[in-house]
Design a protein around this motif. Sequence first.
Motif, short mmCIF file in Angstrom:
data_model
loop_
_atom_site.label_atom_id
_atom_site.label_comp_id
_atom_site.label_asym_id
_atom_site.label_seq_id
_atom_site.Cartn_x
_atom_site.Cartn_y
_atom_site.Cartn_z
N ARG A 1 31.12 43.64 100.13
CA ARG A 1 31.52 44.96 99.68
C ARG A 1 32.03 44.94 98.24
O ARG A 1 31.96 45.94 97.53
CB ARG A 1 32.63 45.51 100.59
CG ARG A 1 32.21 45.79 102.03
CD ARG A 1 31.24 46.91 102.12
NE ARG A 1 31.06 47.38 103.50
CZ ARG A 1 30.09 48.18 103.90
NH1 ARG A 1 29.18 48.59 103.02
NH2 ARG A 1 29.98 48.57 105.15
N GLY B 1 28.65 51.62 92.53
CA GLY B 1 30.07 51.90 92.51
C GLY B 1 30.83 51.04 93.51
O GLY B 1 30.26 50.15 94.14
N SER B 2 32.10 51.31 93.68
CA SER B 2 32.93 50.54 94.60
C SER B 2 33.29 51.38 95.82
O SER B 2 33.02 52.58 95.86
CB SER B 2 34.20 50.06 93.88
OG SER B 2 34.92 51.18 93.38
N TYR B 3 33.94 50.74 96.78
CA TYR B 3 34.34 51.42 98.00
C TYR B 3 35.81 51.81 97.91
O TYR B 3 36.61 51.11 97.30
CB TYR B 3 34.10 50.51 99.21
CG TYR B 3 32.63 50.19 99.43
CD1 TYR B 3 31.83 51.02 100.20
CD2 TYR B 3 32.05 49.08 98.82
CE1 TYR B 3 30.49 50.74 100.38
CE2 TYR B 3 30.70 48.80 98.99
CZ TYR B 3 29.93 49.64 99.77
OH TYR B 3 28.59 49.36 99.94
N SER B 4 36.15 52.92 98.55
CA SER B 4 37.50 53.48 98.41
C SER B 4 38.59 52.56 98.96
O SER B 4 39.74 52.64 98.53
CB SER B 4 37.58 54.85 99.11
OG SER B 4 37.28 54.72 100.50
N TRP B 5 38.24 51.69 99.90
CA TRP B 5 39.26 50.82 100.51
C TRP B 5 39.36 49.44 99.84
O TRP B 5 40.12 48.59 100.27
CB TRP B 5 38.99 50.67 102.00
CG TRP B 5 37.67 50.04 102.35
CD1 TRP B 5 37.44 48.73 102.59
CD2 TRP B 5 36.41 50.70 102.55
NE1 TRP B 5 36.12 48.51 102.91
CE2 TRP B 5 35.46 49.71 102.90
CE3 TRP B 5 36.00 52.03 102.46
CZ2 TRP B 5 34.12 50.02 103.15
CZ3 TRP B 5 34.67 52.32 102.71
CH2 TRP B 5 33.75 51.33 103.04
N SER C 1 39.71 47.77 95.85
CA SER C 1 39.77 47.91 94.40
C SER C 1 39.19 46.65 93.78
O SER C 1 39.48 45.54 94.24
CB SER C 1 41.20 48.14 93.92
OG SER C 1 42.01 47.01 94.18
N SER D 1 43.09 48.93 102.15
CA SER D 1 43.39 49.43 103.49
C SER D 1 42.18 49.25 104.40
O SER D 1 41.06 49.05 103.93
CB SER D 1 43.78 50.91 103.43
OG SER D 1 42.70 51.68 102.93
N PRO E 1 39.33 50.67 106.36
CA PRO E 1 38.65 51.96 106.17
C PRO E 1 38.62 52.81 107.44
O PRO E 1 38.53 52.30 108.55
CB PRO E 1 37.23 51.54 105.77
CG PRO E 1 37.05 50.19 106.39
CD PRO E 1 38.40 49.53 106.31
N ASP F 1 34.69 56.81 106.39
CA ASP F 1 34.55 56.27 105.03
C ASP F 1 33.37 55.31 104.90
O ASP F 1 32.85 55.11 103.81
CB ASP F 1 35.84 55.55 104.61
CG ASP F 1 37.02 56.51 104.48
OD1 ASP F 1 36.77 57.70 104.23
OD2 ASP F 1 38.17 56.06 104.63
N THR G 1 30.17 55.04 104.98
CA THR G 1 29.04 55.96 104.99
C THR G 1 27.69 55.29 105.26
O THR G 1 26.77 55.92 105.77
CB THR G 1 28.96 56.72 103.65
OG1 THR G 1 28.93 55.76 102.58
CG2 THR G 1 30.17 57.61 103.47
#
Length: 211
Positions: free
Chosen positions: A107, A169-173, A175, A187, A189, A193, A195
């Motif tokens: 990821r 891009g990156s994943y929200s959970w 950085s 965190s 996910p 989230d 997807t």
Amino acid sequence: MARYTGPLCRLCRAEQKKLFLKGDRCKSDKCPINKKRAIPGKDPKARTGKRSDYGVQLREKQRIKRMYGMLEKQFRLFFERALRMPGVTGENLIGLLERRLDNVVFRMHLAANRNQARQIVGHGHILVNGKPVNIPSYLVKPGDVVEVKESSKKLNVIKDSLKEVSKSGSYSWISIDVDALKGTFVSIPHRADVTDLADIKEQLVVELYSK
């Protein structure tokens, strides 16, 4: 430890869905799913009819298991752990799978696919909170820092994979610090989230193992 060593594209053909096991090749026209290749085996037509409820549940379990590169015994242990956790078992299972170190490395775009991520972890190129971890199934916790060790930062396989950050891009959970080749697992996910697993029905796995 036993592991699947056959052609990865054969697994996608067996499920008749993309499992994204070979990185960029899965997104190209070379993917056998795009070419509508037949299901592998001597009599593929015999396996294209209407499936029973058990057959549908089994195929969904096989699909998730193969996407994350796990064998049956380990996958069952993850399910049993998810079952003991409070909350929805299926969502717990996806959360546990996303916490695997090899998946986190994938990821973070440090590897082109999960199979490559397992190799990178297994060969000792990854640090978690400054300490070397070479166990792909190691469960990362929120706040853990995952990075490439200093002597491995020049590996072309990692540099090439990082180019995907600018594309996808990156994943929200998670950085990511691209320059430092490190990231933080922020965190666990939420199910919504993740997807790229939108068409996965993990509840079918729960029903299968609950019989």
